[in-house]
Design an enzyme around this catalytic site. Structure first.
Site, PDB file in Angstrom:
ATOM      1  CG  ASP A  62       9.885  -6.572  -6.751  1.00  0.00           C
ATOM      2  OD1 ASP A  62       8.855  -6.433  -6.063  1.00  0.00           O
ATOM      3  OD2 ASP A  62      10.193  -5.782  -7.667  1.00  0.00           O
ATOM      4  CE1 TYR A 155      -2.084   1.144   1.627  1.00  0.00           C
ATOM      5  CE2 TYR A 155      -4.069   2.123   2.551  1.00  0.00           C
ATOM      6  CZ  TYR A 155      -2.998   1.251   2.658  1.00  0.00           C
ATOM      7  OH  TYR A 155      -2.845   0.487   3.801  1.00  0.00           O
TER       8      TYR A 155
END
Length: 252
Positions: A62, A155
């Protein structure tokens, strides 16, 4: 071959732009640690490239975790004797929420992948580069969203931060021969949109006005070509730059 014998770490390597970068770099002779969570896809990618000049070794983890970034770079040094190039490609979208609608879990998720992961990886890579003593090269995938309003608040902020981090790193380590550049893709045919979920109505209503001016989506191979240029000696005097690969979208 433009990357013959180079040792490279590529994150987000199991699909989309990351997969295309691994494929292109392997054909150019790079030995690659391909990092992603999906073991089966990484193994299939490595198998498909087994006859190319460069070697591809899967590294399952991850990327939002510091230990994954450190482990991947250590793996490159272990298997290939050194690290030459780091490509920070892994990324996720937000749901286009404006700041008033942003949820804490969105902040945590998007920043952990889009910003914290590059910070962890770049810190480790720079330490290795300095120990090796002959420079190094970092290429990060930012976004047009870090420069213009084509996504949600979180974002956009994460990708703007990647651009700032890129420029700061290039300046700070200029005298040590460490180059650092970013690519700002526009709309690209990849799986990243699947990480968006259901778009926030307010945010999407605003953003779609900008999306309406976008050219047809680009191909992941076009991002791989840009990454190859920045990773190779052909761009040896370029550092701290943001290469826009957006079909002219931002020019309008």
């Amino acid at each position: 071959m433009k990357l013959k014998g180079k040792s490279v770490v590529v994150t987000g390597a199991s699909s989309g732009m990351g997969k295309a970068i691994v494929e292109r770099f392997a054909k150019e002779g790079a030995n690659i640690i391909a990092v992603a969570r999906r073991k089966e896809r990484l193994e299939a990618l490595a198998e498909s490239l087994k006859n190319e000049p460069g070697k591809v070794i899967p590294y399952v983890g991850d990327i939002s975790k510091e230990e994954t970034n450190i482990g991947a770079i250590d793996s490159a040094v272990k298997h290939f004797g050194r690290l030459d190039i780091l490509v920070n490609n892994a990324g996720v979208m937000d749901d286009m929420s404006p700041i008033g609608d942003v949820k804490n879990e969105t902040i945590d998720h998007v920043f952990s992948v889009n910003l914290y992961a590059p910070i962890y990886a770049m810190r480790k890579a720079v330490q290795v580069f300095l120990e090796q003593g002959n420079g190094g090269n970092i290429v990060s995938i930012a976004s047009l969203g870090g420069l213009r309003t084509v996504a949600g608040a979180v974002y956009s902020a994460s990708k703007a931060a990647v651009i700032s981090l890129t420029r700061n790193t290039a300046f700070m380590y200029m005298n040590e021969g460490i180059r650092c550049n970013a690519i700002a893709p526009g709309g690209i045919k990849s799986e990243i949109a699947t990480s968006m979920g259901i778009p926030n109505p307010r945010g999407y209503d605003r953003v779609k006005k900008v999306l309406g001016a976008a050219p047809p989506p680009g191909e992941t191979e076009q991002i791989a070509s840009a990454a190859l240029f920045l990773a190779s000696d052909e761009s040896s005097y370029i550092s701290g730059d943001v290469l826009m690969v957006d079909g002219g979208w931002a020019a309008g």
